[in-house]
Design an enzyme around this catalytic site. Structure first.
Site, PDB file in Angstrom:
ATOM      1  N   ASP A 181       0.851  -1.182   0.000  1.00  0.00           N
ATOM      2  CA  ASP A 181       0.000   0.000   0.000  1.00  0.00           C
ATOM      3  C   ASP A 181       0.897   1.246   0.000  1.00  0.00           C
ATOM      4  O   ASP A 181       1.720   1.424   0.899  1.00  0.00           O
ATOM      5  CB  ASP A 181      -0.848  -0.057   1.281  1.00  0.00           C
ATOM      6  CG  ASP A 181      -1.787   1.128   1.419  1.00  0.00           C
ATOM      7  OD1 ASP A 181      -1.655   2.111   0.666  1.00  0.00           O
ATOM      8  OD2 ASP A 181      -2.652   1.049   2.302  1.00  0.00           O
ATOM      9  N   GLY A 205      -9.741   4.459  -5.868  1.00  0.00           N
ATOM     10  CA  GLY A 205      -8.434   3.824  -6.047  1.00  0.00           C
ATOM     11  C   GLY A 205      -7.371   4.411  -5.143  1.00  0.00           C
ATOM     12  O   GLY A 205      -7.604   4.695  -3.971  1.00  0.00           O
ATOM     13  N   VAL A 206      -6.196   4.613  -5.706  1.00  0.00           N
ATOM     14  CA  VAL A 206      -5.066   5.094  -4.916  1.00  0.00           C
ATOM     15  C   VAL A 206      -5.324   6.526  -4.410  1.00  0.00           C
ATOM     16  O   VAL A 206      -4.922   6.891  -3.308  1.00  0.00           O
ATOM     17  CB  VAL A 206      -3.762   4.940  -5.723  1.00  0.00           C
ATOM     18  CG1 VAL A 206      -3.663   5.913  -6.846  1.00  0.00           C
ATOM     19  CG2 VAL A 206      -2.553   5.023  -4.826  1.00  0.00           C
ATOM     20  N   ASP A 207      -6.032   7.311  -5.205  1.00  0.00           N
ATOM     21  CA  ASP A 207      -6.400   8.680  -4.826  1.00  0.00           C
ATOM     22  C   ASP A 207      -7.227   8.667  -3.534  1.00  0.00           C
ATOM     23  O   ASP A 207      -6.928   9.396  -2.569  1.00  0.00           O
ATOM     24  CB  ASP A 207      -7.225   9.268  -5.988  1.00  0.00           C
ATOM     25  CG  ASP A 207      -7.339  10.770  -5.963  1.00  0.00           C
ATOM     26  OD1 ASP A 207      -6.710  11.402  -5.110  1.00  0.00           O
ATOM     27  OD2 ASP A 207      -8.073  11.306  -6.815  1.00  0.00           O
TER      28      ASP A 207
HETATM   29  P1  ADP Z   1      -6.044   5.461 -12.425  1.00  0.00           P
HETATM   30  O1  ADP Z   1      -7.350   6.227 -12.358  1.00  0.00           O
HETATM   31  O2  ADP Z   1      -4.860   6.348 -12.794  1.00  0.00           O
HETATM   32  O3  ADP Z   1      -6.156   4.227 -13.260  1.00  0.00           O
HETATM   33  P2  ADP Z   1      -6.337   3.945  -9.928  1.00  0.00           P
HETATM   34  O4  ADP Z   1      -6.203   4.483  -8.544  1.00  0.00           O
HETATM   35  O5  ADP Z   1      -7.701   3.489 -10.359  1.00  0.00           O
HETATM   36  O6  ADP Z   1      -5.739   5.085 -10.899  1.00  0.00           O
HETATM   37  O7  ADP Z   1      -5.339   2.741 -10.121  1.00  0.00           O
HETATM   38  C1  ADP Z   1      -3.956   2.868 -10.291  1.00  0.00           C
HETATM   39  C2  ADP Z   1      -3.273   1.674  -9.661  1.00  0.00           C
HETATM   40  O8  ADP Z   1      -3.164   1.898  -8.247  1.00  0.00           O
HETATM   41  C3  ADP Z   1      -4.033   0.346  -9.823  1.00  0.00           C
HETATM   42  O9  ADP Z   1      -3.099  -0.652 -10.219  1.00  0.00           O
HETATM   43  C4  ADP Z   1      -4.581   0.083  -8.428  1.00  0.00           C
HETATM   44  O10 ADP Z   1      -4.685  -1.318  -8.153  1.00  0.00           O
HETATM   45  C5  ADP Z   1      -3.497   0.698  -7.561  1.00  0.00           C
HETATM   46  N1  ADP Z   1      -3.849   1.039  -6.178  1.00  0.00           N
HETATM   47  C6  ADP Z   1      -5.060   1.236  -5.607  1.00  0.00           C
HETATM   48  N2  ADP Z   1      -4.926   1.529  -4.298  1.00  0.00           N
HETATM   49  C7  ADP Z   1      -3.585   1.524  -4.030  1.00  0.00           C
HETATM   50  C8  ADP Z   1      -2.782   1.748  -2.862  1.00  0.00           C
HETATM   51  N3  ADP Z   1      -3.332   2.038  -1.677  1.00  0.00           N
HETATM   52  N4  ADP Z   1      -1.429   1.641  -2.982  1.00  0.00           N
HETATM   53  C9  ADP Z   1      -0.841   1.355  -4.169  1.00  0.00           C
HETATM   54  N5  ADP Z   1      -1.539   1.140  -5.301  1.00  0.00           N
HETATM   55  C10 ADP Z   1      -2.884   1.222  -5.230  1.00  0.00           C
END
Ligand code: ADP
Length: 184
Positions: free
Chosen positions: A21, A43-45
């Site tokens: 994470d 997601g990551v945001d």
């Molecule tokens: P985008 O809209 O740019 O595609 P996302 O957040 O949907 O961004 O996904 C980008 C990547 O981040 C994906 O591979 C997702 O699995 C991953 N992701 C989601 N949460 C986390 C986290 N807490 N730490 C690291 N990677 C994450």
């Protein structure tokens, strides 16, 4: 947590792959795969804003009002505080939505280059990247990994510690493959 470090490449840069994470990473700067509104998303945001607390969103709102009233353009990057995260800064970058009709690889590469440029401006020497655009924005993980690794290797920067923090085993494997074959 799986971890692997490669010490090849240019200068003193070390690339590490971490499965885990990104919000727990103890680095100077954590990169957020934001959307152009800068006002948070999934997601990551979502994870970064949840763990980092309201200070990040407050600064994003301020940036939005002062500099990006039409949103942060795709491929660009901007820094805020990291709030309660272990990092010092969050660098928000907007990845391109994947398109099969048009090659947007240059925009994805720009996210990595611009994030490193902002990191250099801040004086950051360690940075953690997620797989930008490889979630909701639909980028195939293998292509996303290749562009990420090749671009970071090719970018002149003062950052010496680059971590790709991958959420899933599949993402980790794709980045491992890209790292093994970079430059070939
Ligand atoms: P985008 O809209 O740019 O595609 P996302 O957040 O949907 O961004 O996904 C980008 C990547 O981040 C994906 O591979 C997702 O699995 C991953 N992701 C989601 N949460 C986390 C986290 N807490 N730490 C690291 N990677 C994450």
């Amino acid at each position: 947590m799986r971890r692997r470090t490669t010490e090849e490449g240019h200068g003193l840069m070390r690339i590490t792959l971490v499965q885990g994470d990104i919000t727990t990473q103890d680095v100077d700067a954590v990169v957020n795969a934001a959307n152009s509104s800068l006002l948070g998303g999934g997601g990551v945001d979502g994870a970064i804003h949840r763990r980092g607390g309201p200070a990040i969103l407050a600064e994003c709102r301020h940036l939005r009002a002062s500099h990006y009233d039409r949103g942060l353009p795709t491929g660009q990057a901007v820094a805020t505080t990291a709030g309660d995260l272990p990092a010092r800064w969050v660098i928000h970058t907007v990845g391109p939505v994947h398109s099969s009709a048009e090659d947007r690889t240059h925009l994805l590469a720009s996210c990595y280059r611009e994030s490193l440029r902002v990191a250099d401006e801040l004086g950051a020497t360690s940075i953690a990247f997620p797989a930008v655009s490889a979630g909701v924005y639909g980028w195939p993980m293998g292509d996303a990994a290749r562009t990420a690794v090749d671009t970071v290797w090719a970018t002149p920067t003062q950052v010496t510690d680059v971590r790709f923090v991958l959420f899933t085993p599949d993402a980790y494997a794709a980045f491992e493959n890209a790292l093994d074959t970079t430059g070939s």
